[in-house]
Design an enzyme around this catalytic site. Structure first.
Site, mmCIF file in Angstrom:
data_model
loop_
_atom_site.group_PDB
_atom_site.id
_atom_site.type_symbol
_atom_site.label_atom_id
_atom_site.label_comp_id
_atom_site.label_asym_id
_atom_site.label_seq_id
_atom_site.Cartn_x
_atom_site.Cartn_y
_atom_site.Cartn_z
ATOM 1 C CG ASP A 125 -1.979 -1.067 1.197
ATOM 2 O OD1 ASP A 125 -2.425 -1.426 0.088
ATOM 3 O OD2 ASP A 125 -2.369 -1.548 2.272
ATOM 4 C CG ASP A 143 -6.612 -1.543 -1.670
ATOM 5 O OD1 ASP A 143 -6.842 -2.750 -1.862
ATOM 6 O OD2 ASP A 143 -5.703 -1.123 -0.934
#
Length: 164
Positions: A125, A143
């Site tokens: 991330d 995401d």
């Protein structure tokens, strides 16, 4: 009643693979150019690019679990979700455009995160949004595609007339 306009299967597959490719490319850039201590301030006091690893799922769920089964369970559920989405994509001609686009985006995003989980056991991330001390969970392009796709699916369900 008007005819529902769907997206062609080739377009759905192309969109999914494009999301996957962009996700892999951006994660590769972050993984090769940033350490876990680096922060790139894109919009000061609002948006940074950082490097983090999420061993859990969305919003860090199960990240703190020390169960030896966690990786296998998360990979199993992820692969199952990919299979279900692949089956749904074979029925794309039956749906309206928002539904088809939603499933394609979710499929591409899921592929990106499953690749990470299979390859490294965690998901990279790097998008970090915040206002003062309030931070949103760090996330990635996969995401983002999953959230936009889910939003399109919800909108499609809300606007589709139901037959009683």
């Amino acid at each position: 009643m008007g005819e529902r306009r769907s997206i062609p299967p080739w377009f759905a597959l192309t969109l999914s693979l494009t999301v996957f490719a962009l996700d892999r490319w951006t994660k590769h850039l972050v993984e090769t150019r940033l350490t876990f201590f680096d922060t790139v301030h894109v919009i000061p006091k609002f948006f940074d690019i950082v490097r983090s690893q999420n061993p859990g799922v969305a919003f860090g769920l199960f990240a703190q679990s020390d169960s030896p089964w966690r990786p296998m369970i998360l990979i199993g559920f992820s692969v199952l979700a990919i299979l279900v989405l692949a089956i749904l994509l074979t029925r794309i001609r039956r749906w309206d455009r928002p539904t088809g686009l939603g499933v394609a985006l979710v499929f591409g995003g899921a592929l990106g995160n499953v690749y990470d989980r299979l390859h490294a056991g965690t998901v990279t991330d790097f998008l970090d949004f915040y206002v003062r001390t309030i931070h949103w969970y760090t996330f990635n392009l996969a995401d983002t595609a999953i959230c936009i796709g889910a939003g399109l699916l919800i909108l499609s369900m809300l606007r589709t007339p139901h037959v009683t």
